[in-house]
Scaffold this motif. Sequence first.
Motif, PDB file in Angstrom:
ATOM      1  N   PRO A 162       0.959  -1.305   0.090  1.00  0.00           N
ATOM      2  CA  PRO A 162      -0.037  -0.177   0.080  1.00  0.00           C
ATOM      3  C   PRO A 162       0.817   1.299   0.017  1.00  0.00           C
ATOM      4  O   PRO A 162       0.551   2.039  -0.789  1.00  0.00           O
ATOM      5  N   GLU A 185      -5.599   3.887  -6.248  1.00  0.00           N
ATOM      6  CA  GLU A 185      -6.870   2.790  -5.919  1.00  0.00           C
ATOM      7  C   GLU A 185      -6.227   1.670  -5.518  1.00  0.00           C
ATOM      8  O   GLU A 185      -6.940   0.858  -4.652  1.00  0.00           O
ATOM      9  N   ALA A 186      -5.302   0.947  -6.198  1.00  0.00           N
ATOM     10  CA  ALA A 186      -4.492  -0.160  -5.532  1.00  0.00           C
ATOM     11  C   ALA A 186      -4.196   0.020  -4.321  1.00  0.00           C
ATOM     12  O   ALA A 186      -4.352  -0.834  -3.479  1.00  0.00           O
ATOM     13  N   SER A 187      -3.500   1.070  -3.845  1.00  0.00           N
ATOM     14  CA  SER A 187      -3.012   1.423  -2.455  1.00  0.00           C
ATOM     15  C   SER A 187      -4.159   1.410  -1.400  1.00  0.00           C
ATOM     16  O   SER A 187      -4.168   0.857  -0.346  1.00  0.00           O
ATOM     17  N   HIS A 188      -5.326   1.919  -1.819  1.00  0.00           N
ATOM     18  CA  HIS A 188      -6.437   2.208  -1.114  1.00  0.00           C
ATOM     19  C   HIS A 188      -7.151   0.639  -0.580  1.00  0.00           C
ATOM     20  O   HIS A 188      -7.251   0.359   0.521  1.00  0.00           O
ATOM     21  N   GLU A 189      -7.152  -0.108  -1.757  1.00  0.00           N
ATOM     22  CA  GLU A 189      -7.774  -1.404  -1.681  1.00  0.00           C
ATOM     23  C   GLU A 189      -6.878  -2.278  -0.860  1.00  0.00           C
ATOM     24  O   GLU A 189      -7.308  -2.905   0.216  1.00  0.00           O
ATOM     25  N   LEU A 190      -5.578  -2.151  -1.025  1.00  0.00           N
ATOM     26  CA  LEU A 190      -4.661  -2.994  -0.223  1.00  0.00           C
ATOM     27  C   LEU A 190      -4.517  -2.554   1.311  1.00  0.00           C
ATOM     28  O   LEU A 190      -4.309  -3.597   2.061  1.00  0.00           O
ATOM     29  N   LEU A 192      -6.799  -1.315   2.949  1.00  0.00           N
ATOM     30  CA  LEU A 192      -8.014  -1.959   3.626  1.00  0.00           C
ATOM     31  C   LEU A 192      -8.041  -3.443   4.072  1.00  0.00           C
ATOM     32  O   LEU A 192      -8.219  -3.913   5.064  1.00  0.00           O
ATOM     33  N   LEU A 193      -7.353  -4.241   2.991  1.00  0.00           N
ATOM     34  CA  LEU A 193      -7.238  -5.525   3.330  1.00  0.00           C
ATOM     35  C   LEU A 193      -6.302  -5.885   4.154  1.00  0.00           C
ATOM     36  O   LEU A 193      -6.301  -6.910   4.963  1.00  0.00           O
ATOM     37  N   ALA A 200      -4.837   4.201   4.032  1.00  0.00           N
ATOM     38  CA  ALA A 200      -6.235   4.031   3.489  1.00  0.00           C
ATOM     39  C   ALA A 200      -6.697   5.599   3.261  1.00  0.00           C
ATOM     40  O   ALA A 200      -7.240   5.772   2.281  1.00  0.00           O
ATOM     41  N   TRP A 223     -15.175   9.646  -3.066  1.00  0.00           N
ATOM     42  CA  TRP A 223     -13.637   9.410  -2.326  1.00  0.00           C
ATOM     43  C   TRP A 223     -13.580  10.118  -1.205  1.00  0.00           C
ATOM     44  O   TRP A 223     -12.822   9.492  -0.148  1.00  0.00           O
ATOM     45  N   ARG A 226     -14.984   8.729   1.608  1.00  0.00           N
ATOM     46  CA  ARG A 226     -14.189   7.444   1.956  1.00  0.00           C
ATOM     47  C   ARG A 226     -13.032   7.940   2.849  1.00  0.00           C
ATOM     48  O   ARG A 226     -12.847   7.107   3.912  1.00  0.00           O
TER      49      ARG A 226
END
Length: 513
Positions: A162, A185-190, A192-193, A200, A223, A226
């Motif tokens: 992230p 977007e990939a950073s945000h998703e990762l 959260l995971l 995030a 966004w 979020r």
Amino acid sequence: MTSERAENEIDARIDPKRNPQRLARAVSTAAATEGWRSAAALIEKNWDAFANEAPQHLLAALKALPGEAFVETPGLLVAANYLQQTTLTGEPSRFFHDGRLAAQLRDDDSADLNTLILLTGQAASARTSGRLDEARAAAEQARDILTAMPSAQRAPMAGSLPHLRFQWGRTLDAADAPGALAEYEASHELALLTGQPVIARRAAGHIAWHHAERGRLQRAELWLARAYGEPATNSRYDVIVFLTSALLRYDRGERDAKQHLARALGLPIGEHWAAALWLAAMLAHTQPAASSVQAELEAELERHPEVHDLRGANGRYIKAARSRLARLRPRLRVEQPLPEAPSALDHLLAGLHAYRTGRPTEAIAHSDAATALTAAPRVEAPALLIAAASHLSLGHHGLAVDAFRLGNTIIGRERLFSAYGFIPPETATALAELAGEPLHGTDHAPTDPALPKLTKREREVLELLSTGMPMGRLAAQLYISPNTLKATVRTLYRKLGVTSRQQAVDVARRGSR
């Protein structure tokens, strides 16, 4: 793998909000009992919590690692250099990546986390020094290496990705290169995971700004909600959140835009100095205010010689700020020659200058060139309005109406009311009357006499209800408590004579037709 003993010590003795100094002791214990790899894993696990609130203790933890850790993993030197700069100056944008580490990147190196960290360090250092081509190349190389990795090789990197992908996004964004949004977007998703709320929030804030500065305000609002949905940091990482809030409020004509800008300026502004100046210029409405912003702009340019060629995102902000200030200070109105490969913004600003200096045919040509290069609402809508106003001055009423209707549609869709400011108010009114359309966001906007009179706050709530935003995030977006929101919604429902969110949205849509 992190030792069970060290994990237990972290869980039992470290509270990132209360006792961060315990991390260095835990790292030292893990290094002595389980080896430096387990100790380094502890640092990675706690990076998100400590880098924001207690970077000095994270740096102390890195220093607790044995020397062999830095020999085997040069990427740790990059992290230490970054934290050293943050701790000493509070200014991570001055981070310098030691060029000697480039020797670690050989053609025969295996694609591992260390390689990605080194490339990310090179990208960040080049970016903050204004070497945008070099920064872009390093970020793209890191991204390509990650893309080629099998999933099994990526898995152990989950906690670091992230942060790395966020930095790649920042670099591509600063260089005006494609792919920045995908990395954010990939950073945000990762994040959260992997349970890292700080990164995030940071990634969501940058996605919101990315959309807002291009005029995609509906996406920006989602966004931003979020970002506000994650825990606040009240640090330099929240600068972009407050800048986005200020920009959205400026575009919507809200009076509290300056308050949100002030919140951003109350924090270390870092790499966002040019964006903040652009926004300050737009919020300046008098010659004294413009003079103040102009003085600050010149002072910042002296501190940032890396933007002398006005390339990249910071270059765009400076050009737009100067154009805005020139409208308030006539003595600043010096026409700048177009670069060899003019951007959509270059054509927009040239078209605006041509229109305001009585050259409508030239203004139309630049406006047409701007809309041909981009569909970003922040450029497209004012370019169409400038073209419409120029056609009107030439007596081309049909072309004026066509251009105005296209621009007005974009403004209405995104609620980008600030775009009207590119032409005189009386001209905008004349075009609206000629086209038989209202100006959005003004007293000319259509109203349904069947709708009751709503307060400003109730109108805001009604508009946000249509976005589908969860109620908790909606409350955060409006800076009110969930209970206050519930009370406002109950009053709104009563006035509209409805009992559900969907019914309220349906009433609002009927009223806007």
